[in-house]
Design a protein around this motif. Structure first.
Motif, PDB file in Angstrom:
ATOM      1  N   GLY A 197       0.826  -1.202   0.000  1.00  0.00           N
ATOM      2  CA  GLY A 197       0.000   0.000   0.000  1.00  0.00           C
ATOM      3  C   GLY A 197       0.858   1.248   0.000  1.00  0.00           C
ATOM      4  O   GLY A 197       1.782   1.369   0.802  1.00  0.00           O
ATOM      5  N   LEU A 198       0.593   2.177  -0.922  1.00  0.00           N
ATOM      6  CA  LEU A 198       1.263   3.471  -0.956  1.00  0.00           C
ATOM      7  C   LEU A 198       0.234   4.523  -0.582  1.00  0.00           C
ATOM      8  O   LEU A 198      -0.880   4.520  -1.123  1.00  0.00           O
ATOM      9  CB  LEU A 198       1.816   3.777  -2.354  1.00  0.00           C
ATOM     10  N   GLY A 199       0.601   5.416   0.331  1.00  0.00           N
ATOM     11  CA  GLY A 199      -0.404   6.398   0.713  1.00  0.00           C
ATOM     12  C   GLY A 199       0.079   7.390   1.742  1.00  0.00           C
ATOM     13  O   GLY A 199       1.282   7.624   1.911  1.00  0.00           O
ATOM     14  N   THR A 200      -0.893   7.943   2.448  1.00  0.00           N
ATOM     15  CA  THR A 200      -0.670   9.030   3.398  1.00  0.00           C
ATOM     16  C   THR A 200      -1.063   8.576   4.795  1.00  0.00           C
ATOM     17  O   THR A 200      -2.124   7.980   4.987  1.00  0.00           O
ATOM     18  CB  THR A 200      -1.521  10.251   3.003  1.00  0.00           C
ATOM     19  N   ASP A 396       2.355  12.106   6.816  1.00  0.00           N
ATOM     20  CA  ASP A 396       3.611  11.565   6.293  1.00  0.00           C
ATOM     21  C   ASP A 396       3.311  10.610   5.140  1.00  0.00           C
ATOM     22  O   ASP A 396       2.388   9.796   5.232  1.00  0.00           O
ATOM     23  CB  ASP A 396       4.350  10.769   7.375  1.00  0.00           C
ATOM     24  N   PRO A 397       4.101  10.665   4.053  1.00  0.00           N
ATOM     25  CA  PRO A 397       3.961   9.623   3.023  1.00  0.00           C
ATOM     26  C   PRO A 397       4.480   8.298   3.567  1.00  0.00           C
ATOM     27  O   PRO A 397       5.519   8.254   4.239  1.00  0.00           O
ATOM     28  CB  PRO A 397       4.829  10.143   1.871  1.00  0.00           C
ATOM     29  N   LEU A 398       3.739   7.224   3.285  1.00  0.00           N
ATOM     30  CA  LEU A 398       4.098   5.897   3.798  1.00  0.00           C
ATOM     31  C   LEU A 398       4.010   4.859   2.691  1.00  0.00           C
ATOM     32  O   LEU A 398       3.232   5.008   1.749  1.00  0.00           O
ATOM     33  CB  LEU A 398       3.139   5.448   4.915  1.00  0.00           C
ATOM     34  N   ASP A 413      12.241   9.340  -3.346  1.00  0.00           N
ATOM     35  CA  ASP A 413      11.577   9.197  -4.647  1.00  0.00           C
ATOM     36  C   ASP A 413      11.922   7.875  -5.324  1.00  0.00           C
ATOM     37  O   ASP A 413      11.060   7.232  -5.936  1.00  0.00           O
ATOM     38  CB  ASP A 413      11.968  10.362  -5.570  1.00  0.00           C
ATOM     39  N   ASP A 414      13.191   7.454  -5.197  1.00  0.00           N
ATOM     40  CA  ASP A 414      13.575   6.214  -5.881  1.00  0.00           C
ATOM     41  C   ASP A 414      12.913   5.000  -5.233  1.00  0.00           C
ATOM     42  O   ASP A 414      12.513   4.053  -5.929  1.00  0.00           O
ATOM     43  CB  ASP A 414      15.100   6.053  -5.913  1.00  0.00           C
ATOM     44  N   VAL A 415      12.767   5.023  -3.890  1.00  0.00           N
ATOM     45  CA  VAL A 415      12.074   3.915  -3.209  1.00  0.00           C
ATOM     46  C   VAL A 415      10.611   3.889  -3.627  1.00  0.00           C
ATOM     47  O   VAL A 415      10.043   2.831  -3.928  1.00  0.00           O
ATOM     48  CB  VAL A 415      12.208   4.048  -1.677  1.00  0.00           C
ATOM     49  N   ARG A 416       9.996   5.073  -3.672  1.00  0.00           N
ATOM     50  CA  ARG A 416       8.588   5.140  -4.053  1.00  0.00           C
ATOM     51  C   ARG A 416       8.389   4.652  -5.497  1.00  0.00           C
ATOM     52  O   ARG A 416       7.451   3.905  -5.791  1.00  0.00           O
ATOM     53  CB  ARG A 416       8.066   6.570  -3.894  1.00  0.00           C
ATOM     54  N   GLU A 417       9.268   5.068  -6.383  1.00  0.00           N
ATOM     55  CA  GLU A 417       9.162   4.635  -7.779  1.00  0.00           C
ATOM     56  C   GLU A 417       9.319   3.115  -7.894  1.00  0.00           C
ATOM     57  O   GLU A 417       8.633   2.460  -8.688  1.00  0.00           O
ATOM     58  CB  GLU A 417      10.216   5.347  -8.621  1.00  0.00           C
ATOM     59  N   THR A 418      10.218   2.553  -7.085  1.00  0.00           N
ATOM     60  CA  THR A 418      10.416   1.101  -7.098  1.00  0.00           C
ATOM     61  C   THR A 418       9.130   0.388  -6.700  1.00  0.00           C
ATOM     62  O   THR A 418       8.715  -0.593  -7.336  1.00  0.00           O
ATOM     63  CB  THR A 418      11.558   0.706  -6.140  1.00  0.00           C
ATOM     64  N   PHE A 419       8.471   0.885  -5.649  1.00  0.00           N
ATOM     65  CA  PHE A 419       7.242   0.240  -5.193  1.00  0.00           C
ATOM     66  C   PHE A 419       6.084   0.484  -6.160  1.00  0.00           C
ATOM     67  O   PHE A 419       5.214  -0.380  -6.321  1.00  0.00           O
ATOM     68  CB  PHE A 419       6.877   0.718  -3.788  1.00  0.00           C
TER      69      PHE A 419
END
Length: 755
Positions: A197-200, A396-398, A413-419
């Motif tokens: 899950g990507l979110g806030t 917080d972005p999580l 940003d790179d971790v988020r892009e990976t996920f």
């Protein structure tokens, strides 16, 4: 009686003075100084001191009347050190006529306390945590009355609010070192439901802000309390009778509703109100006190019920203070990841489910009611994430990764892009798995396999159609028992098993009889503590020693299976004699059912779990009396390697894809095949693609797993040639290596197997 009344008058006058101090001006330090002076004067004690918890579990003397003022902000004690540290460690009041004789006494010469002999200390508790200790002392040896202890406990309710609202210790100081600033963090926890899950971050803050602490008229407060309790009970009754609340949700709410009528809980709150505090502060105080005590309880069932009580206390507070005290949970971001210390059974349902993307918990366990609900909503869940509620800020972005129990806070940003790429790949995989739903599970070299579902609650049953599983290979009957406050009777069990068979619509269902004990505790059974509960009085051992319980369950299964096939499996069998005992009880119930005019099952298939290694050396005898064997790999492997699967130090020490395990499975499959007995695996091994390939190559033809595993395992099997994999693995069974995992993975990838 006269002294008790006089003490009560003193308590009321003291509360009135403290209310004036709280309402007055001045800094937090100035008000704290006035508070300790007022307490010492009112209770006629030589000393009153307030210690406050600082970072690193250290108690600092913040204010005193009677000790040397030079000791303020200089004297510090660790939690557990001295009498003050003892009170903080256990969260309980301590009253001593002769403090110097107590083994925990610690002398601090800078305070000048050598002149004082008697001691009374009370923990200052807020939100389940000890945030300080309030102490009074006298020169002479003096016993403190229960009323004086209760008075000081009431005073600490007010002090707790002062210390929290004035922030005498900054939030930043109490954060772990890694949590300060805005650096990205990766936190480890326990994955309780897979997925990403990507979110806030939205912090679950159910606690109501209590601004009214002291009440003038205790009788009027009792009226307010009773009205709020009545409203709470009506609200819960309405939830229970909601048409959307069915099956397991209904059982959970019924159990939860019973707490609202608990006389002990209501009486404790009422007694606090009579001491002079407001109804809402009394509710909060009783809850905080209960929570601190429950955190020291080792019984997992009792600890889980703490979350029910916390939810209930917060709902009662909402009824007392009105909507202004309610956490604002409607205006959520569209990608909400809920972060909480814990969650009551109804609280998750208060949120807009369409906006939830995951759940992160500081506490939590697999059997927690809120986790069961989260799994039903298909939310990734990571629990037991240390200090997450202190580290994460609102908005917080999580990123939550439920498969491996990880939470990424403020990811780069790179971790988020990976996920995000991982999510896209995952979505494509889900589409592939969905397209395979109706495809028979046949390998490339023409070997057919049977894919079954593991289930334990009614909310699991829709997964039969969603995954295309051919039936339920393991239905854990103990979970409904664990959700109830008392043992379900035969009628209730019959109704439940009938609903399960109806939902299966003719597909086979293997019911495992009651498997409790070890880490699965029932609230109404209180066995003696055991040093090794996983190998103790559990499972079939309990039900054979208490045959009435097993007979009632079998009776319900026989009645529910009237005119249908009955498949029943006995767990934790260690010797053939135990199986024969269980089979005799089954036959007795069938005979009595038929004799009373009942319709028998059209067929019965009896099996056993293979979890105890001793059974491996009894296979020739065992195979005469069973129609099927199901390997419970989780327990079998922990017993095989003498490796406690709950111990993190040895969890990864041994591998399921090792030569001894695969050799054992190969031998078991060959003997079952020769005897015409079906062999399946229903433990976690079956639900992982690489392990499933190895099991199938060794001769296992039926695999039963959680719903999430069916798609990946099916895709792997459809793309595999079992003969090639078996030919590759057999020479490796003579290898001294601890695992064949790496080699098997490389072989599978080289041969185009989807893993």
């Amino acid at each position: 009686m006269i002294k008790a009344n006089a003490d009560a008058d003193v308590a009321r006058r003291l509360l009135s003075r403290l209310r004036d101090v709280m309402a007055g001006g001045g800094s937090a330090q100035e008000r704290l100084d006035k508070v300790v002076h007022a307490i010492a004067e009112s209770l006629r004690t030589a000393v009153c001191s307030c210690y406050v918890m600082r970072a690193g579990e250290v108690l600092e003397l913040f204010a005193t009347h009677g000790l040397r003022q030079t000791a303020v902000h200089q004297t510090r004690l660790r939690v557990g050190e001295g009498l003050v540290g003892e009170v903080a460690a256990h969260g309980r009041s301590l009253a001593l006529a002769d403090a110097w004789s107590h083994p925990s006494f610690a002398y601090r010469p800078e305070t000048g306390e050598e002149l004082f002999h008697s001691f009374m200390g009370v923990p200052i508790i807020r939100g389940s945590r000890v945030i300080g200790v309030l102490v009074v002392q006298n020169r002479e040896e003096r016993g403190y009355s229960d009323v004086e202890v209760e008075t000081l406990e009431t005073v600490t309710m007010i002090l707790a609010e002062l210390l929290a609202t004035a922030q005498v210790v900054s939030r930043e100081e109490l954060l772990p070192a890694d949590g300060i600033g805005l650096l990205p963090l990766r936190l480890e926890g326990l994955g309780l439901n897979g997925g990403v899950g990507l979110g806030t971050a939205v912090l679950h803050q159910p606690q109501v802000r209590v601004s009214r602490l002291v009440a003038e008229d205790p009788e009027a407060e009792l009226v307010r309390l009773n009205l709020a309790l009545s409203s709470l009970r009506s609200e819960l009754d309405a939830m229970i009778h909601n048409d959307e609340v069915v099956g397991d949700f209904h059982e959970i709410l019924q159990t939860y509703r019973m707490f609202a009528d608990d006389k002990g809980w209501v009486n404790k709150i009422s007694d606090k109100v009579r001491s002079g505090v407001s109804a809402e502060r009394a509710v909060q105080s009783v809850h905080d006190d209960t929570r601190v005590r429950m955190q020291q309880v080792t019984d997992p069932y009792l600890r889980e019920r703490l979350h029910d009580l916390e939810d209930l206390a917060n709902r009662l507070l909402h009824h007392l203070v009105g909507e202004e005290g309610r956490a604002h949970i409607k205006d959520l971001p569209d990608d909400t990841i809920l972060v909480c210390r814990n969650l009551g059974p109804t609280e998750l349902l208060d949120y807009d489910r369409s906006k939830l993307r995951g759940l992160v918990m500081e506490e939590g366990s697999r059997t927690m009611h809120a986790v069961i609900v989260a799994r039903a909503l298909n939310l990734p869940v990571v629990a037991q994430v240390k200090d997450v509620f202190s580290i994460v800020e609102s908005w917080d972005p999580l990123i939550i990764e439920g498969d491996h129990g990880q939470v990424f806070v403020r990811p780069s940003d790179d971790v988020r892009e990976t996920f995000e790429r991982s999510l896209q790949v995952r979505q494509k995989q889900l589409e592939l798995y969905a397209s395979l739903k109706g495809t028979p599970t046949v390998t490339r070299d023409g070997v057919p396999l049977t894919m079954m579902l593991n289930a334990g609650l009614l909310i699991d049953l829709p997964n039969l159609d969603e995954t295309g599983a051919e039936g339920i290979g393991l239905y854990r009957t103990e979970l409904p028992f664990m959700a109830r406050p008392s043992l379900p009777d035969v009628a209730a069990q019959t109704a439940l098993y009938s609903r399960i068979l109806d939902a299966a619509a003719g597909r086979p269902v293997v019911f495992r009889t009651l498997d409790v004990g070890s880490d699965k505790v029932l609230p109404y059974w209180h066995g003696d503590p055991e040093e090794n509960p996983a190998m103790g009085w559990r499972s079939i051992r309990i039900t054979l020693d208490r045959p009435a319980i097993l007979r009632q369950q079998i009776r319900a299964l026989v009645r529910a299976s009237a005119g249908r096939e009955l498949r029943i499996m006995f767990p934790m069998i260690a010797e053939v004699a135990e199986l024969l005992q269980a089979r005799a009880l089954l036959q007795r119930e069938i005979d009595e059912h038929v004799a009373s005019g009942g319709v028998p099952p059209i067929a019965q298939r009896v099996g056993t779990m293979l979890e105890v290694p001793a059974l491996l050396w009894q296979l020739p005898q065992l195979l005469r009396y069973v129609d099927f064997i199901s390997v419970g790999s989780n327990d079998l492997l922990q017993f095989l390697f003498a490796s406690d699967r709950g111990n993190q130090r040895v969890t990864d020490r041994y591998d399921s894809l090792s030569a001894p395990v695969l050799t054992m499975i190969k031998s078991l499959a060959e003997q079952c095949s020769a005897a015409g007995v079906t062999l399946s695996v229903c433990g976690e091994m079956a639900g992982r693609p690489l392990e499933a390939l190895a099991l199938a190559a060794m001769g296992v033809r039926t695999l039963s797993m959680a719903a999430a595993g069916i798609g990946p395992v099916k895709a792997a099997l459809l793309s595999a040639n079992l003969a090639e994999i078996r030919a590759y693995l057999l020479p490796l069974l003579d290898s001294p290596d601890r695992t064949v995992r790496r080699k098997l993975r490389a072989f599978a990838l080289d041969h185009g197997v989807r893993i």
